[in-house]
Scaffold this active site. Structure first.
Site, short mmCIF file in Angstrom:
data_model
loop_
_atom_site.label_atom_id
_atom_site.label_comp_id
_atom_site.label_asym_id
_atom_site.label_seq_id
_atom_site.Cartn_x
_atom_site.Cartn_y
_atom_site.Cartn_z
CB ALA A 63 -20.88 82.22 53.34
CD GLU A 104 -25.56 84.51 47.33
OE1 GLU A 104 -25.91 85.71 47.32
OE2 GLU A 104 -25.00 83.95 48.31
#
Ligand code: T1G
Length: 696
Positions: A63, A104
């Site tokens: 992220a 992820e």
């Protein structure tokens, strides 16, 4: 028009490419655009399968940390669900790294195809957080509980072959990645589905009986390798939820734990540290296109602890090194130490005996300076004596080739004085390594008055090549790290004169998070080294200024620390420290003789006097311009002095406590302990202006 994510059609395969340089961070905008591309691919009848990949040097490295720093929760759930529930096979094509949110995202695909040399990992604990995009729920389902715990608690990435063996990925591609992934995707499409969803895989989640010892071991490991850090323990908790709750509920539990971590002081400190460490490479006047000198060979003068460690640091990255010492016995001892260190590393399985052989073969011991004239970089690493170093620099100046860089590993002495012993001051720089130099990541790059921009640029690039962190500092006594260390060590010694014991001071600093107590560091480095630095700085003391009483006595008594079994502490044959009543008695006597009133001293005062001494001197260094940024000072203390990462460095810590409070305490210390505690003008100004950020 998408800015970061595109969808291309390629023989029935929809290729979604994420292009957000430099590391394809999964920002909110990227996630949104990726979701849109997936939806488009889902509705396009021409597309039978989807491949997701990253442009440039890597897949997705997580992220966007700059968004996380604003405590913005990444909203990735809808993208992950869209991936996993697409009515066509989704193949993740991974090269470079798939880290954090990148892994992820990959695990939300149906298959993962990886290029040779790629790495995958969940490094979130390095930022004081945990995986927050269902990683703690999908990873144990793919790789099992033990592996998931290992990866999330240590944060260490794993290689493609290990990820394949663990069941995280499906294939390692040795040829063109996109080719391989597209073929894999079409094959999957041809199978007609259903395609595997990690969220529905429970066979590797184990039973409570099987998992209980794993969780206990992971908690023990977390407390040991990441002392006082909360995120690793939260990661264990989240993975535990994966083994006891259905996927959706486990994911909710993860998100709550993630949010808790994201809003913590530890996460703020560790994200600061992440960016501060990268910011140090940005030095005014040193541009991306500043010329860099080629460093293909190195020569070192001095085969002591530092010279030997520096030689290993270069040999470890493939650079041949000549090393000399004017004492043949010292040269022999130095080479024996190098060999012993390598043998220990092989014994610990760090690398093979063959690799050891290659590295040893790159280190060439010799007497005299033969061949030094060919070296691109010559480093002087003899003990701290200005006259000796000047003699050596003059000699090197006579033999070095014009393009050669002359560097000193001095930890305290004036670089300009060394440069003045040469005819090429522009090629002279300080390269201050930290012991053990083959291990410690920090290199203080000391810029002299005439040091050339190309030499600074070369030193910065070299530090990166050595897998170290090069921080450019100004040329003042002790530069940045050691200059701040002096008041820190001074306060520790005053505290024991006033009533604390060396053991109590070390325990308080250790419990607060320092890797080692100040007296234990003194004993490890050698009381004789501290004594020599003390002697070299005596001229800086004001007449009548209070100075520590005991260090000189320890030196005179031959109590040189670990190497003599006695220093501030006592050491057994395994160098295990214990309190030394003889030293405590020595301190009491010295205090009595000096008329110092002794009293009970608590841990808070110990920590505040030591840490605020660092901060106050750091503020002086900043306003005098010997450090470029407060973040540079933090990086120096985090990578060179064992400062706890979850406190962000001394300067960050002060901004978290609040400058007004730090200033208030410092003024109280000045009141009680005198002018040595005069607050730095910058700190006074910031406190008065109620600011809590150091000037950029
Ligand atoms: N976000 C924003 N910027 C990043 C970034 C990231 N994740 N990673 C790197 N950068 C910037 C960095 O600041 C630098 O910028 C440039 O990229 C090159 O980096 C939901 C919440 C990938 C191994 O922790 O470990 O996902 O200085 O110098 O040495 O669960 O960067 O050039 O302006 O380090 O080749 C998890 C962090 C995030 C990985 C490359 N991911 N990055 O190393 O280059 S949390 C990470 C790295 C998360 C999810 C959670 C390394 C690298 P600039 P660099 P490098």
């Amino acid at each position: 028009m998408n800015r970061f994510v595109t969808l291309a059609r390629r023989d029935g395969v929809g290729v979604i490419t994420i292009d957000n340089p430099p590391v394809n961070a999964l920002s909110r905008a990227v996630a949104e655009e990726a979701g849109a591309c997936l939806a488009e691919a889902a509705s396009d009848a021409e597309i039978r399968a989807v491949v997701v990949m990253g442009a440039g040097r890597t897949f997705v490295a997580g992220a966007d940390i700059s968004e996380l720093q604003k405590a913005e929760l990444p909203e990735l759930h809808s993208l992950l669900s869209a991936c996993e529930n697409l009515p066509k096979p989704v193949v993740m094509a991974i090269h470079g790294t798939a880290l954090g949110g990148g892994l992820e995202l990959a695990m939300a695909g149906h298959y993962r195809v990886v290029a040779v040399g790629a790495q995958v990992g969940q490094p979130e604990v390095n930022l004081g957080i945990i995986p927050g995009a269902e990683g703690t729920q999908r990873l144990p389902r793919l790789a099992g509980v033990a592996r998931a715990l290992e990866m999330c608690v240590t944060g260490a990435p794993i290689s493609a072959p290990d990820a394949l063996a663990a069941g995280i990925i499906d294939k390692v591609v040795t040829s063109d990645l996109l080719e391989g992934a597209a073929a894999f995707a079409l094959e999957a499409a041809a199978s007609g589905g259903p395609w595997p969803k990690a969220s529905e895989r429970n066979e590797k989640l184990g039973t409570p009986e099987q998992n209980a010892p794993l969780f206990a071991a992971a908690r023990e490991q977390a407390s040991r390798v990441r002392r006082n850090q909360t995120a690793p323990l939260k990661a264990v908790e989240a993975i535990e939820a994966a083994t006891t709750l259905p996927f959706a509920e486990g994911s909710r539990a993860e998100r709550a734990l993630f949010a808790e971590c994201l809003r913590s002081a530890q996460a703020r400190a560790m994200m600061h540290a992440f960016f501060a460490e990268r910011e140090v490479a940005k030095v005014p006047g040193i541009e991306k296109d500043t010329a860099v000198r080629e460093i293909a060979s190195v020569a070192i003068v001095g085969a002591g602890t530092m010279g030997g460690g520096i030689a290993m640091a270069f040999a470890n990255v493939g650079i041949p090194v000549r090393i000399t010492d004017n004492d043949p016995a010292a040269l022999e001892r130095g080479m024996a130490t190098i060999r012993r260190n390598y043998v220990n590393s092989v014994a610990r399985g760090r690398f093979t005996a063959e690799v050891m052989g290659e590295r040893m073969s790159r280190i060439r011991p010799q007497s005299g300076y033969d061949g030094f004239g060919e070296a691109d970089l010559i480093i002087e690493a003899v003990f701290e004596d200005l006259a000796l170093k000047k003699t050596i620099f003059a000699a090197l100046n006579a033999i070095a080739k014009p393009s050669s860089i002359l560097a000193s590993n001095t930890s305290t002495l004036n670089i300009d004085e060394l440069a003045a012993s040469t005819s090429c001051p522009a090629s002279v720089v300080g390269l201050h390594f930290f012991s053990p130099a083959n291990v410690m990541r920090l290199v203080e790059i000391v810029r002299g008055r005439d040091t050339g921009a190309d030499v600074i640029a070369t030193a910065l690039a070299l530090a990166k090549r050595l897998k170290k962190v090069g921080v450019v500092v100004g040329n003042c006594p002790g530069f940045v790290g050691n200059r701040m260390l002096l008041p820190y060590m001074r306060e520790a010694q005053f505290l024991v004169e006033e009533g604390a014991t060396p053991w109590a001071v070390d325990q308080a600093l250790y419990d607060w998070g320092m890797a080692m107590g100040v007296f234990a560091v003194d004993d490890m480095a050698g009381i004789d080294v501290a004594w020599r630095v003390h002697q070299a700085h005596k001229h800086l003391h004001e007449p009548g200024e209070r100075t520590p009483l005991v260090l000189d006595k320890l030196y005179d008594m031959g109590r040189l620390g670990q190497k003599t079994g006695r220093g501030w502490h006592r050491y057994d044959e395994n160098r295990k420290p214990s309190p030394d009543p003889e030293v405590e008695a020595l301190i009491e006597q010295a205090a009595r003789d000096a008329g110092i009133e002794r009293r009970a001293i608590g841990d808070q005062e110990i920590v505040e006097r030591c840490i605020y001494a660092l901060v106050n001197e750091g503020a002086r260094i900043l306003e005098e311009g010997f450090a470029l940024r407060a973040g540079d000072i933090d990086t120096i203390y985090l990578t060179g002095y064992g400062f706890p990462i979850y406190r962000g460095g001394p300067m960050w810590y002060a901004s978290e406590v609040g400058f007004a409070e730090v200033h208030r305490r410092i003024c109280e210390f000045r009141q009680r302990h005198g002018e040595l505690w005069e607050p730095a003008p910058l700190l006074t100004r910031l406190a008065n202006e109620r600011k809590n950020q150091w000037p950029a």
